[in-house]
Scaffold this motif. Structure first.
Motif, PDB file in Angstrom:
ATOM      1  N   GLY A  90      23.957  10.666 -10.539  1.00  0.00           N
ATOM      2  CA  GLY A  90      22.934  11.409  -9.815  1.00  0.00           C
ATOM      3  C   GLY A  90      23.002  11.254  -8.310  1.00  0.00           C
ATOM      4  O   GLY A  90      22.841  12.223  -7.569  1.00  0.00           O
ATOM      5  N   PRO A 125      22.989  14.086  -3.840  1.00  0.00           N
ATOM      6  CA  PRO A 125      22.144  14.015  -2.640  1.00  0.00           C
ATOM      7  C   PRO A 125      22.849  13.336  -1.460  1.00  0.00           C
ATOM      8  O   PRO A 125      22.579  13.673  -0.302  1.00  0.00           O
ATOM      9  CB  PRO A 125      20.914  13.233  -3.075  1.00  0.00           C
ATOM     10  N   LEU A 165      16.095  13.288   1.272  1.00  0.00           N
ATOM     11  CA  LEU A 165      16.734  13.735   0.033  1.00  0.00           C
ATOM     12  C   LEU A 165      17.338  12.568  -0.757  1.00  0.00           C
ATOM     13  O   LEU A 165      16.957  12.351  -1.903  1.00  0.00           O
ATOM     14  CB  LEU A 165      17.786  14.813   0.339  1.00  0.00           C
ATOM     15  N   CYS A 182      14.304   9.760  -1.659  1.00  0.00           N
ATOM     16  CA  CYS A 182      13.370  10.147  -2.723  1.00  0.00           C
ATOM     17  C   CYS A 182      14.097  10.405  -4.045  1.00  0.00           C
ATOM     18  O   CYS A 182      13.570  10.101  -5.116  1.00  0.00           O
ATOM     19  CB  CYS A 182      12.570  11.376  -2.303  1.00  0.00           C
ATOM     20  N   SER A 183      15.310  10.937  -3.971  1.00  0.00           N
ATOM     21  CA  SER A 183      16.074  11.203  -5.193  1.00  0.00           C
ATOM     22  C   SER A 183      16.394   9.910  -5.928  1.00  0.00           C
ATOM     23  O   SER A 183      16.376   9.872  -7.164  1.00  0.00           O
ATOM     24  CB  SER A 183      17.362  11.949  -4.851  1.00  0.00           C
ATOM     25  N   SER A 184      16.671   8.854  -5.184  1.00  0.00           N
ATOM     26  CA  SER A 184      17.003   7.582  -5.828  1.00  0.00           C
ATOM     27  C   SER A 184      15.855   7.095  -6.717  1.00  0.00           C
ATOM     28  O   SER A 184      16.085   6.491  -7.759  1.00  0.00           O
ATOM     29  CB  SER A 184      17.369   6.516  -4.788  1.00  0.00           C
ATOM     30  N   TRP A 203      15.011  15.614  -8.996  1.00  0.00           N
ATOM     31  CA  TRP A 203      15.571  15.178  -7.712  1.00  0.00           C
ATOM     32  C   TRP A 203      15.782  16.346  -6.758  1.00  0.00           C
ATOM     33  O   TRP A 203      15.586  16.214  -5.558  1.00  0.00           O
ATOM     34  CB  TRP A 203      16.885  14.413  -7.907  1.00  0.00           C
ATOM     35  N   ILE A 204      16.190  17.499  -7.296  1.00  0.00           N
ATOM     36  CA  ILE A 204      16.540  18.631  -6.430  1.00  0.00           C
ATOM     37  C   ILE A 204      15.323  19.153  -5.676  1.00  0.00           C
ATOM     38  O   ILE A 204      15.456  19.750  -4.609  1.00  0.00           O
ATOM     39  CB  ILE A 204      17.246  19.749  -7.244  1.00  0.00           C
ATOM     40  N   ASN A 223      13.378  17.472  -4.020  1.00  0.00           N
ATOM     41  CA  ASN A 223      13.285  16.726  -2.764  1.00  0.00           C
ATOM     42  C   ASN A 223      13.898  17.492  -1.598  1.00  0.00           C
ATOM     43  O   ASN A 223      13.573  17.227  -0.444  1.00  0.00           O
ATOM     44  CB  ASN A 223      13.931  15.352  -2.913  1.00  0.00           C
ATOM     45  N   TYR A 230       8.034  20.857  -8.647  1.00  0.00           N
ATOM     46  CA  TYR A 230       8.340  19.621  -9.382  1.00  0.00           C
ATOM     47  C   TYR A 230       8.029  19.778 -10.873  1.00  0.00           C
ATOM     48  O   TYR A 230       8.814  19.374 -11.724  1.00  0.00           O
ATOM     49  CB  TYR A 230       7.563  18.424  -8.815  1.00  0.00           C
TER      50      TYR A 230
END
Length: 194
Positions: free
Chosen positions: A71, A75, A87, A90-92, A123-124, A126, A166
């Motif tokens: 994943g 990002p 990106l 927050c994705s982590s 995640w996207i 973000n 979301y």
């Protein structure tokens, strides 16, 4: 039973191959974002379309932190291409939650993997969250699409709409997982995913 729980070179190569496939799917679906209003449903559509790829990946690599590594690459690439630190940061969080859910299912539970993918797919969103948390940088980055596009994004990317994005990404992930299950029944059975 797994021989080793540690990621091997073969696993890392598999991660790399799947990242390339996922990135191509993500970029292709992302072209719909050229029309600002469609940018709001992009995460939902991405979840539906990429479900087969990610669910196959989860069937192939059933080891700790594989999904997190898989994943984080997208990002980080997007950050290198001009997106803000929001990106990858927050994705982590979403990837860690997805990884922990997957772990609770022992990496071979379809239910856990399905929920994990639904969280993963968020995640996207973000990318759009950047409009709220790093507005100036995001607007500057979006200028290449033209002034009208930026103005449309400013009207669309408001807190209520982003919350719905979301939610849509989560639902799209659940649908994509089911589609993945239909397409990959044989692979799931071979991998012991029930």
């Amino acid at each position: 039973m797994q021989k080793s729980k540690k990621l091997s070179i073969k696993d890392l190569v598999t991660i790399g191959v799947f990242v390339v496939i996922y990135f191509v799917v993500m970029f292709s679906v992302g072209m719909m974002g050229v029309v600002p209003i469609l940018y709001l449903i992009y995460p939902t559509v991405l979840g539906i379309v990429s479900g087969v790829v990610v669910m196959l990946f989860m069937a192939k690599v059933q080891k700790p932190w594989a999904l997190f590594i898989f994943g984080m690459i997208s990002p980080l690439i997007m950050f290198a291409m001009g997106h803000t630190y929001i990106l990858p940061l927050c994705s982590s969080i979403f990837f860690i939650i997805a990884e922990l859910i997957r772990r609770t299912g022992g990496y071979n539970s379809f239910k856990a993997n399905s929920l994990s993918f639904a969280i993963f797919n968020m995640w996207i969103c973000n990318a759009q969250l950047q409009m709220l948390l790093a507005r100036e940088e995001y607007i500057n980055m979006s200028q290449m699409m033209g002034e009208d596009y930026v103005m449309a994004l400013e009207k669309l990317l408001i807190p209520r709409n982003i919350a719905l994005v979301y939610l849509g990404a989560f639902v799209g992930g659940l649908i994509g997982a089911q589609i993945g299950r239909l397409f990959l029944k044989k692979h799931f059975e071979k991998a012991g995913i029930v």
